[in-house]
Design an enzyme around this catalytic site. Sequence first.
Site, short mmCIF file in Angstrom:
data_model
loop_
_atom_site.label_atom_id
_atom_site.label_comp_id
_atom_site.label_asym_id
_atom_site.label_seq_id
_atom_site.Cartn_x
_atom_site.Cartn_y
_atom_site.Cartn_z
N TRP A 278 -17.66 -27.75 0.36
CA TRP A 278 -16.55 -27.56 -0.57
C TRP A 278 -15.42 -28.55 -0.35
O TRP A 278 -14.55 -28.68 -1.21
CB TRP A 278 -15.99 -26.12 -0.47
CG TRP A 278 -15.70 -25.70 0.94
CD1 TRP A 278 -16.50 -24.96 1.76
CD2 TRP A 278 -14.53 -26.01 1.72
NE1 TRP A 278 -15.92 -24.79 2.99
CE2 TRP A 278 -14.70 -25.43 2.99
CE3 TRP A 278 -13.35 -26.73 1.46
CZ2 TRP A 278 -13.75 -25.53 4.01
CZ3 TRP A 278 -12.40 -26.84 2.47
CH2 TRP A 278 -12.60 -26.23 3.72
N ASN A 279 -15.40 -29.23 0.80
CA ASN A 279 -14.19 -30.03 1.07
C ASN A 279 -14.14 -31.36 0.31
O ASN A 279 -13.06 -31.88 0.04
CB ASN A 279 -13.99 -30.23 2.58
CG ASN A 279 -15.13 -30.96 3.24
OD1 ASN A 279 -16.21 -31.08 2.67
ND2 ASN A 279 -14.89 -31.44 4.44
N LYS B 31 -27.41 -28.51 -4.54
CA LYS B 31 -26.81 -27.18 -4.42
C LYS B 31 -25.37 -27.35 -3.92
O LYS B 31 -25.13 -27.60 -2.75
CB LYS B 31 -27.57 -26.26 -3.47
CG LYS B 31 -27.10 -24.82 -3.63
CD LYS B 31 -27.34 -23.94 -2.44
CE LYS B 31 -26.33 -24.00 -1.35
NZ LYS B 31 -24.93 -23.71 -1.67
N PRO B 32 -24.40 -27.22 -4.86
CA PRO B 32 -23.01 -27.36 -4.43
C PRO B 32 -22.53 -26.11 -3.70
O PRO B 32 -23.14 -25.04 -3.85
CB PRO B 32 -22.26 -27.54 -5.74
CG PRO B 32 -23.12 -26.91 -6.79
CD PRO B 32 -24.55 -27.00 -6.30
N ALA B 33 -21.45 -26.22 -2.96
CA ALA B 33 -20.86 -25.05 -2.28
C ALA B 33 -20.41 -24.05 -3.33
O ALA B 33 -19.95 -24.43 -4.41
CB ALA B 33 -19.67 -25.50 -1.44
N GLY C 106 -22.33 -29.86 6.31
CA GLY C 106 -21.69 -28.55 6.53
C GLY C 106 -21.60 -28.28 8.02
O GLY C 106 -21.60 -29.21 8.84
N SER C 107 -21.57 -27.00 8.37
CA SER C 107 -21.32 -26.65 9.78
C SER C 107 -22.57 -26.86 10.63
O SER C 107 -23.71 -26.79 10.13
CB SER C 107 -20.88 -25.20 9.87
OG SER C 107 -21.97 -24.36 9.57
N GLU D 201 -25.20 -33.88 8.23
CA GLU D 201 -23.86 -34.34 8.58
C GLU D 201 -23.09 -33.07 8.92
O GLU D 201 -22.77 -32.28 8.05
CB GLU D 201 -23.27 -35.11 7.39
CG GLU D 201 -22.17 -36.04 7.79
CD GLU D 201 -20.81 -35.44 7.55
OE1 GLU D 201 -20.28 -34.83 8.50
OE2 GLU D 201 -20.31 -35.54 6.42
N LEU D 202 -22.86 -32.86 10.24
CA LEU D 202 -22.40 -31.55 10.71
C LEU D 202 -20.97 -31.63 11.25
O LEU D 202 -20.22 -32.54 10.91
CB LEU D 202 -23.39 -31.03 11.76
CG LEU D 202 -24.86 -31.01 11.29
CD1 LEU D 202 -25.80 -30.59 12.40
CD2 LEU D 202 -25.03 -30.10 10.06
N CYS E 151 -14.41 -33.27 8.04
CA CYS E 151 -15.17 -33.27 9.30
C CYS E 151 -14.71 -34.38 10.23
O CYS E 151 -15.05 -34.38 11.40
CB CYS E 151 -16.65 -33.47 9.03
SG CYS E 151 -17.31 -32.24 7.94
N GLU F 248 -13.20 -27.02 16.20
CA GLU F 248 -12.71 -27.83 15.08
C GLU F 248 -11.76 -26.92 14.28
O GLU F 248 -12.18 -25.91 13.71
CB GLU F 248 -13.93 -28.23 14.23
CG GLU F 248 -13.64 -29.22 13.15
CD GLU F 248 -14.92 -29.60 12.38
OE1 GLU F 248 -15.87 -28.78 12.33
OE2 GLU F 248 -14.94 -30.70 11.80
C1 SIN Z 1 -16.35 -35.20 5.61
O1 SIN Z 1 -15.51 -34.36 5.77
O2 SIN Z 1 -17.41 -35.15 6.23
C2 SIN Z 1 -16.18 -36.37 4.68
C3 SIN Z 1 -15.09 -37.25 5.04
C4 SIN Z 1 -15.20 -38.64 4.48
O3 SIN Z 1 -16.18 -39.00 3.81
O4 SIN Z 1 -14.29 -39.40 4.74
#
Ligand code: SIN
Length: 494
Positions: free
Chosen positions: A163-164, A187-189, A241-242, A263-264, A297, A398
């Site tokens: 979602w971010n 599949k979006p959040a 995601g997480s 990508e966690l 992240c 985090e």
């Molecule tokens: C993320 O939060 O993993 C993406 C951040 C980014 O692409 O700069």
Amino acid sequence: MLSAQELNQLTQQTFAGATYGVFINNQWQGADRTFPVENPATGEVLVTIPDAGAPEAAAAIDAAYAALPAWSALPAIQRADLMRKAAALMLEQRERLATIMTLEQGKPISESRGEIAYAASFLSWFAGEAERVYGQIVPASSANKRILVMRQPVGVCVLITPWNFPAAMLTRKLGPALAAGCTAICKPAEQTPLSALELGRIFIEAGFPPGVVNIVPTSDPVPFSETIFADERVRKISFTGSTEVGRILIANSARTVKRMSMELGGNAPFIIFDDADLIPAVKGAVASKFRNAGQTCICANRIFVQRGIYDRFAEAFTREVAAMPVGNGLQPDSLIGPLIDQPARQKIERHVADATAHGAQILTGGAPLPADHNPTGTFWKPTVLANASSQMLVAQEETFGPVAPLIPFSEEDEVLAQANGTPFGLAAYFYTRDVSRVLRIAERLEFGIIGANDALPSTAQAPFGGVKQSGLGREGGSVGIDEYLEVKYVSLGL
Ligand code: SIN
């Protein structure tokens, strides 16, 4: 400053005439159930959309599988043309897409505009890479043989996004997948499906054939996941995601041995050495820590400051942070929007309480906005904590929110041990003017992304991704397309 009535009008206008459905074969389909998409800044329901279950997931797989032979056989230059067209349409429609993103995600409108451009860049950059999927002819060990190495699309891919960054994380996966000749089910959040569904509209407008991109919004990931994991035709899953969810997906993929990209989570150190240029270091730390209200992240999570510069840094940094306007992301001057939900706020409260109980001091913030400016309770004042330590929760976990713990240190070896002392290894940053130190520290930091005197390293051209429990594989850069290609060789007897 927009009045409440103007904000309301803008919301109404944005969704006037818009219909959303499950996007399969370039058509909008219904489902047995629906779910609401809410504005995290106000709590209001923006729209109600179909809630896909197992039948829709299965239909999306059928569509993507049927579209695969023709899409992968299309000359790369034609796939690239369509991708460039979609990127251009995103830029043309940037204002509307950015408004929708702010409405469903909460981030300041200036950041949403930036994200739409960032998202479009993955389509246009990977359009170029589509044209460069080269093979090899390798010298063989006997005169009557030739070895030909070719790279071919993996097949049907499932792309699961957070979602971010509701647009950019999708195109960061879709760009290389489409360029490689794969078809996709996205599949979006559940909090932010609209930005993804809007891309469906753009793919139709750009002229993509039916079934190449399918988008399946759902409020319950379980039936979706069960369907895709059981299906042999799905050959690849890419997830952002997480780490917790990533582990489950990796375990489930064992059943049908699917390729995985992950990508966690992260826990990024941001190190300021005594010899750093103060103002760029302060501005960099603000940009890294408070982007999307700290909900990325790769946001700085632990700010290590060497003792010789600590007081000057803390003072200048706190001054900048205290001046950041907090409010509805549609307000043009807003720099900090709401957190995504109540659990996000509760985590921040826990981190700040633990830090102060263990001796950290609040230099600014440390609390939510007052109730009369905080309709959802999710607006949190940007916070600076002085004299934090690596043992505090705020440094162990985090935070994913606008809280900046400053941790003093003395020696290079000491800060490297603390920076690397985490199971995560996504992004790390440091500021110094010493060029030897730049290489020394960059080589010793156990992270996939290093910002050396640079707080915003993300770009389509670079291989984004982490080591240790922060992930598998890379997204972006020339290696990003490899995640969507199989390598095959032909040993040819003459
Ligand atoms: C993320 O939060 O993993 C993406 C951040 C980014 O692409 O700069």
